[in-house]
Design an enzyme around this catalytic site. Structure first.
Site, PDB file in Angstrom:
ATOM      1  N   HIS A  59       0.858  -1.187   0.000  1.00 44.63           N
ATOM      2  CA  HIS A  59       0.000   0.000   0.000  1.00 44.63           C
ATOM      3  C   HIS A  59       0.898   1.242   0.000  1.00 44.63           C
ATOM      4  O   HIS A  59       1.608   1.494   0.979  1.00 44.63           O
ATOM      5  CB  HIS A  59      -0.906   0.012   1.233  1.00 44.63           C
ATOM      6  CG  HIS A  59      -1.894  -1.117   1.243  1.00 44.63           C
ATOM      7  ND1 HIS A  59      -2.273  -1.775   2.393  1.00 44.63           N
ATOM      8  CD2 HIS A  59      -2.576  -1.705   0.234  1.00 44.63           C
ATOM      9  CE1 HIS A  59      -3.142  -2.724   2.085  1.00 44.63           C
ATOM     10  NE2 HIS A  59      -3.339  -2.701   0.783  1.00 44.63           N
TER      11      HIS A  59
ATOM     12  N   GLU B  24       1.354   3.787   2.970  1.00 41.46           N
ATOM     13  CA  GLU B  24       1.898   3.315   4.248  1.00 41.46           C
ATOM     14  C   GLU B  24       3.417   3.372   4.196  1.00 41.46           C
ATOM     15  O   GLU B  24       4.120   2.351   4.214  1.00 41.46           O
ATOM     16  CB  GLU B  24       1.380   1.897   4.523  1.00 41.46           C
ATOM     17  CG  GLU B  24      -0.139   1.862   4.687  1.00 41.46           C
ATOM     18  CD  GLU B  24      -0.730   0.460   4.678  1.00 41.46           C
ATOM     19  OE1 GLU B  24       0.051  -0.513   4.661  1.00 41.46           O
ATOM     20  OE2 GLU B  24      -1.965   0.345   4.671  1.00 41.46           O
TER      21      GLU B  24
ATOM     22  N   HIS C 156       3.289  -3.425   6.986  1.00 35.19           N
ATOM     23  CA  HIS C 156       2.209  -2.485   6.649  1.00 35.19           C
ATOM     24  C   HIS C 156       2.228  -1.310   7.623  1.00 35.19           C
ATOM     25  O   HIS C 156       2.956  -1.305   8.607  1.00 35.19           O
ATOM     26  CB  HIS C 156       0.842  -3.177   6.754  1.00 35.19           C
ATOM     27  CG  HIS C 156       0.500  -4.029   5.574  1.00 35.19           C
ATOM     28  ND1 HIS C 156      -0.452  -3.683   4.660  1.00 35.19           N
ATOM     29  CD2 HIS C 156       0.996  -5.226   5.161  1.00 35.19           C
ATOM     30  CE1 HIS C 156      -0.548  -4.629   3.729  1.00 35.19           C
ATOM     31  NE2 HIS C 156       0.332  -5.579   4.021  1.00 35.19           N
TER      32      HIS C 156
ATOM     33  N   GLU D 134       1.901  -4.495  11.441  1.00 38.93           N
ATOM     34  CA  GLU D 134       1.320  -3.161  11.279  1.00 38.93           C
ATOM     35  C   GLU D 134       2.041  -2.166  12.186  1.00 38.93           C
ATOM     36  O   GLU D 134       2.153  -2.386  13.387  1.00 38.93           O
ATOM     37  CB  GLU D 134      -0.171  -3.184  11.654  1.00 38.93           C
ATOM     38  CG  GLU D 134      -1.017  -4.138  10.847  1.00 38.93           C
ATOM     39  CD  GLU D 134      -1.550  -3.512   9.568  1.00 38.93           C
ATOM     40  OE1 GLU D 134      -1.212  -2.342   9.295  1.00 38.93           O
ATOM     41  OE2 GLU D 134      -2.301  -4.188   8.847  1.00 38.93           O
TER      42      GLU D 134
END
EC number: 3.4.17.24
Length: 1202
Positions: free
Chosen positions: A941, A944, A1038, A1123
């Site tokens: 992504h 990010e 991420h 994350e």
């Protein structure tokens, strides 16, 4: 009628007398009650007196062992005498007033509500009905109603609704009886069917006869009436009835009247009741229209403004604000289409999905807003001023996977090995025998590389377009030490610079004299001082290279494991370093001399677009060039001294080989000169009370005072020939035409306020979140407000302490080249812009959200960049990979391959890192080939960017020279895809690739044409599964925009079943609990990591993500998504701080440390159960905890499930 009283009888304890009287009453039930009316009256009067005078009597009647309530209710049902009925109602009223909750519950459970309704209907047949009886019945019903869930249904079925309505109509002036009737009506109205029925019977009109203008009398009655009316108006049918009856102006005038006269604010609840009625009416489109026509916006805006100074009136201000926001006419975004301003034609369009819908829209369709949108959603009575709604609701999660077949991981490579055999070339280390290798040779021969020229060759051969670096253009001449006269440097619109032969090329940077490391303070005394020759693109400049940040992190982590304290100030002091350079170094040493402008490839170019840093750009003149003095030199700090893995000249070379859809020809200053992480802490921003409300009120002023709005477009990418609109210097200048840039349009709405519109992802019409743009032309000491008006998520960490990032060119030139958290009055809220049902895929049009912040600039003639998070471009990655090669030692096996080419023509790098075998003996080669694999990926992504900074920390640690790094390389073979979505990163997308799809939802069935990076990465893993070499760990890095801390998502059958209601046999629930080991280790050694935030539940919506597919299809038990917060931490050492690049890189290094610890744990065969494994972890952690700081929040078990 007064309640009867009698004298107390002497000689008998009161509780015995109550029991005796209840027994007597019980014997009288039935025909005796009707026959002996006088006796019934006497007994009930005595019971009432005892309960009134003796507290114990009431407790005796309501005790669990007593049948007192049944006796009383039976008597009430059987009696036909009004006085006896009243006595029993008085008794019930006394009993239910004390200990109300439990006693009312008992009353309801015994069927008391139905009996009351029955008596009400019977009494209503008497003409005229007994007023006292009706009063007592309704008073009792008002007490019971809120505790009886079926109260409304019972009332409707029994016919009691009409009795109450008729009684009210006949007693509008009788306030004593009207009050309990209204209290019962308020409860009736909470049932939606009742509300509609009452509306049909004219109750809405009846209520408007009761509510009235300001009056000091009967305020309790008015309050209850407004509550009942508000409940009735929740029904859309009743709301339409109120609008049709012309009651919206009435409510507004009543509210204004109470607002003006209630100067002491004693009747706030009445004012709130009027607002609640308006709020419910405006839930329908017709109500909003009537509100606007009645000048409701101005009335509520003015009254709310007057209420603001009084804090106790906040409920009124908040409700008024909510109504005004709802009624603010939905506007279209100031765009011709919400599709991306950049177009990329796909090789083929998917048959279904959002991209197919986008391509199927007829040409010329207006996808911004349409008349079909009727936003009738009711909003919560809150402006989310301080409520964080990010909590996970696992118990109510309908997304949990319940199909046991899907939950049980099955190794299914899915493709025949003949197809996958081509991927063998990416695993040369598994077949290399090193027989011709001399283990004593230099490092240049120590590694193999199938694409040694990956970075440099692509830069020089794939593009010859000129690249413009905004250096000298960035600042006013009087602030730059330039030898030539200022007149030579000033440019005139439309004039062309004539190149002098030979064509102007950049002067090579002056050779840098090696500096003493203590002079620039870039390393600690105990660190080894190494020298390495790092060639610039021309291949002849050398300088002293201090240890990389990754090496520093390694040393500290090693120190921590040896029970050394983690130092708070472990990172280099960049600011002091630059001061040292300026004070002690010569000008040649301290500055990088750059010709202005820097023209690459020998071609004189004009600056395309550009903000304040484009001197003399003229949109109307094709080929206009900057006219700058020939020998102009800009002196800026050489950040390469502080950033050993950053080289501005190399960066520009990398940009040349980067392909973007808009064909960017500029380099943003922060990407060119790099970022030195600040040494000071950046705490989470404290939310100023009422800031969101004040911003919303400023927005509402636009509708009330439209003449104050400038509405002047100052930047617009939809005008490709001239995105920067020239003016007389009264406006800021914007620019986003550089790699990873995202700003589509800037509109000046007030003198110092700008609405900014973000560009959607290419081949998409949404995903507006990432931004990165340049601002110039600001005034010092002036506060500017910036509104990003087309955000899509319903909430954001900007409401909970997160700030935007800013890079100041003036600060950088002064020796502080860094991104810093900045901005005040930051908040995130729903606005009055909406996208159409066409754009929303047939659903009702959805509202956008505003992220607003204010900034007061410190420097005159500055050029500043704002970003959502720390930018990390594709060209930056290529530069870092090129620089990492320089860190190779003979002991490191490093290979860079090109996995594939993306849709946009960019290369996707694949790295292999491990340790060289000790020799070419069979034993050593066997050990080399049999090392377990670790597969890492990042940046699927594009928005990010923190994932890339974590990956940078991982790569630098892996390439480090510490014993720990060497042990890690000897333990594993690392396969790393550091950027899975280069096209999205280059083009400033937030989530998608050029295909317009989220690549992390394509892992189940990726297309080799539309999703090449995912297709080939999955193929690598399928190949490994075929040759029985599936990775020990797979981790995809991420970033998370809605949560704090760093945490992991994993996959567990058992935990998924626990969280759902499905039943499974014990065989399905048998799984090795080793999937928890890595996150558990991280929670012990990484201060930013939170085990409590981790989840191992498999959800349906995530079944096509990398984590789930690799777990299910490749059979990797330890398959994770890691994350990292975009905001900051709320636990551990970094609690209350925003996260920076130093902490992110540290996290990447600590991930490596956790893998090293995991190797030791997995090597112990007896650690088959989690309890054993955890005891080992806790034992290790205890040693570190003795002398490590900052582990207080993570030292114990992090969640209850372990």
């Amino acid at each position: 009628m007064n309640k009867p009283k009698m004298a107390t009888e002497k000689g008998v304890p009161s509780n015995s007398r109550v029991l005796m009287l209840l027994g007597q009453l019980e014997r009288m039930n039935g025909e005796a009650m009707v026959r002996d009316v006088e006796m019934a009256r006497q007994v009930t009067t005595k019971i009432l007196h005892l309960i009134q005078t003796q507290e114990k009597s009431g407790k005796e009647v309501m005790s669990k062992s007593s049948s007192g309530m049944e006796v009383i209710l039976a008597s009430l049902e059987n009696t036909r005498d009004v006085q006896t009925t009243l006595n029993i109602l008085y008794i019930l009223s006394e009993l239910l007033t004390v200990g109300r909750g439990r006693r009312v519950g008992v009353f309801v459970s015994k069927g008391g509500t139905g009996i009351l309704f029955q008596i009400l209907i019977t009494a209503s047949k008497d003409l005229p009905p007994s007023e006292e009886l009706m009063l007592q019945l309704h008073s009792l019903l008002a007490k019971v109603g809120p505790k009886d869930r079926k109260f409304g249904v019972k009332a409707r079925l029994s016919g009691a609704l009409n009795v109450t309505i008729n009684l009210m109509k006949q007693n509008l002036q009788n306030t004593k009886l009207l009050l309990p009737c209204l209290q019962v009506l308020r409860v009736f109205s909470t049932n939606s069917v009742n509300a509609i029925s009452l509306g049909k019977n004219g109750v809405v009109e009846l209520m408007f006869k009761i509510v009235g203008p300001y009056c000091k009398k009967n305020t309790s009655l008015l309050k209850v009436a407004l509550d009942a009316l508000g409940a009735l108006l929740k029904s859309k049918t009743n709301a339409r009835r109120a609008v049709d009856g012309g009651h919206v102006p009435v409510l507004l005038s009543l509210y204004l009247d109470w607002h003006r006269n209630d100067t002491r604010h004693r009747h706030m609840l009445i004012r709130k009741g009027l607002l609640v009625c308006l709020r419910n009416i405006t839930n329908i489109k017709l109500g909003r229209k009537a509100f606007i026509e009645a000048d409701g916006m101005r009335i509520l805006y003015n009254s709310s403004t007057e209420c603001l100074p009084v804090r106790t009136l906040d409920p009124l201000v908040n409700t008024s604000s909510l109504i005004m926001r709802k009624c603010f006419p939905k506007n279209r975004l100031p765009l011709p289409t919400i599709k991306s301003t950049f177009h990329y034609q796909l090789p083929h369009v998917p048959a279904v999905g959002p991209v197919a819908q986008l391509y199927s829209q007829p040409p010329g369709v207006d996808d911004v807003v349409d008349e079909s949108d009727d936003n009738e959603e009711a909003e919560a009575d809150s402006d989310t001023e301080n409520e964080e709604d990010e909590k996970d609701h696992h118990s109510a999660n309908d997304d949990i996977e319940t199909d046991l077949n899907k939950l049980h991981p099955k190794k299914s490579p899915g493709r025949p090995f003949e197809e996958l055999r081509v991927y063998e070339r990416f695993f040369l280390e598994l077949s290399e025998d090193f027989q011709g290798f001399n283990f004593d040779c230099s490092k240049n021969a120590s590694t193999t590389s199938s694409s040694a020229s990956f970075s440099s060759s692509s830069a020089s051969t794939r593009s010859t377009r000129p690249i413009i670096v905004p250096t000298a253009q960035a600042l006013s001449p009087k602030h730059i030490p330039i030898p030539n006269s200022q007149e030579d440097c000033k440019s005139t619109k439309g004039q062309h610079t004539q190149p002098t032969p030979p064509a102007p090329t950049p002067n090579p940077p002056a050779p840098l004299t090696p500096l003493e490391l203590d002079t620039i303070h870039v390393t600690k005394d105990q660190d080894k001082k190494e020298e390495a020759n790092i060639p610039t693109p021309d291949g002849h400049t050398t300088f002293t290279r201090p240890p990389s940040q990754g090496q520093r992190i390694e040393q500290e982590l090693a120190h921590a494991l040896e029970c050394a304290s983690l130092e708070e100030d472990r990172a280099l002091n960049a600011e002091e370093g630059l001061k040292g350079v300026k004070q002690e170094g010569s000008p040649v040493n301290a500055t990088r001399h750059i010709q202005s402008p820097l023209l690459l490839g020998g071609i004189t170019t004009r600056r395309v677009g550009g903000g304040g840093s484009n001197w003399g750009s003229d949109c109307g003149s094709e080929g206009a060039e900057d006219e700058v003095g020939e020998g102009a030199v800009l002196e800026v700090p050489d950040t390469a001294l502080l950033l050993p893995l950053h080289d501005p000249d190399l960066y520009v070379e990398m940009v040349k080989g980067t392909h973007s859809v808009p064909q960017y020809a500029e380099v943003a200053y922060p990407d060119y000169f790099g970022h030195v992480a600040p040494t000071f802490r950046e705490p989470l921003l404290e939310r100023v009370y009422g800031v969101q409300r004040s911003k919303i009120f400023q927005d509402i002023e636009r509708l009330i005072h439209p003449n104050d709005i400038l509405d002047k477009v100052v930047y617009d990418l939809d005008i490709p020939s001239c995105p920067v609109i020239e003016d007389n210097g009264e406006s800021l200048k914007f620019n986003s035409q550089f790699e990873s840039g995202n700003l589509r349009k800037a509109v000046q709405v007030r003198k110092y306020e700008y609405d900014l519109v973000l560009n959607s992802d290419i081949n998409s019409n949404h995903y507006h979140q990432w931004f990165y743009f340049e601002v110039s032309g600001m005034r010092v000491g002036t506060t500017y407000r910036f509104n990003l008006i087309n955000c899509e998520k319903s909430n954001s960490q900007f409401n909970y302490g997160m700030q935007v990032l800013m890079y100041s060119v003036q600060e950088a030139i002064s020796g502080r080249p860094r991104w810093v958290r900045t901005g005040t009055d930051i908040c995130y809220y729903k606005n009055h812009f909406a996208r159409s049902s066409i754009a929303a895929g047939g659903q009702k049009g959805k509202s956008y959200y505003t992220m607003t912040f204010s900034k007061n600039f410190s420097h005159k003639d500055d050029v500043c960049y704002f970003a959502y998070h720390y930018p990390y471009t594709y060209s930056t990655l290529k530069m870092h990979l090129s620089k990492l090669e320089a860190l190779r030692t003979p002991q490191i096996y490093l290979r860079q391959d090109i996995l594939c080419e993306t849709l946009g023509g960019n290369s996707c790098p694949l790295l292999t890192i491990t340790a060289m075998p000790e020799s070419n003996s069979n034993d050593h080669i066997c050990q080399f080939r049999n090392r377990p694999l670790i597969f890492l990926s990042a940046r699927v992504h594009p928005g990010e960017t923190n994932a890339s900074w974590v990956m940078k920390g991982t790569l630098e640690f892996l390439m480090g020279t510490s014993p720990l790094a060497a042990s890690l390389r000897e333990a594993y073979i690392f396969k790393i895809v550091p950027m899975l979505n280069p096209d999205g990163v280059v083009n400033g997308n937030h989530r998608c690739s050029l295909s317009g799809e989220d690549l992390n939802r394509q892992w189940q069935n990726p297309s080799p044409e539309l999703h090449p990076t995912i297709y080939h990465t999955k193929s690598l893993l399928q190949y490994l599964a075929h040759i029985q070499k599936a990775p020990l760990v797979f981790c995809d890095y991420h970033g998370h925009s809605r949560k704090k801390n760093v945490f992991m998502y994993g996959c567990s059958v058992k935990e998924t079943v626990w969280q759902s209601n499905i039943s499974a046999t014990s065989s399905y629930l048998q799984e090795d609990l080793g999937y928890r080991a890595l996150p558990k280790i991280l929670s012990q050694i990484a201060p930013a990591f939170s085990m409590a935030s981790c989840s191992f539940v498999v959800e349906r919506s995530k079944e096509s993500t990398a984590r789930v597919v690799v777990w299910r299809e490749i059979g990797v038990q330890r398959s994770y998504t890691m994350e990292s917060t975009l905001c900051g931490c709320d636990q551990g050492k970094y609690k209350g701080l925003q996260i920076g690049t130093r902490e992110l890189e540290e996290m990447g290094a600590q991930f490596c440390m956790a893998l090293l610890r995991l190797k030791r744990l997995t090597g112990l065969r007896n650690h088959q159960h989690l309890l054993d494994l955890e005891s080992d972890i806790i034992g290790t952690q205890t040693k570190v905890a003795r002398c490590s700081e900052g582990h207080d929040a993570t030292s114990g078990p992090a969640d209850g499930r372990s």
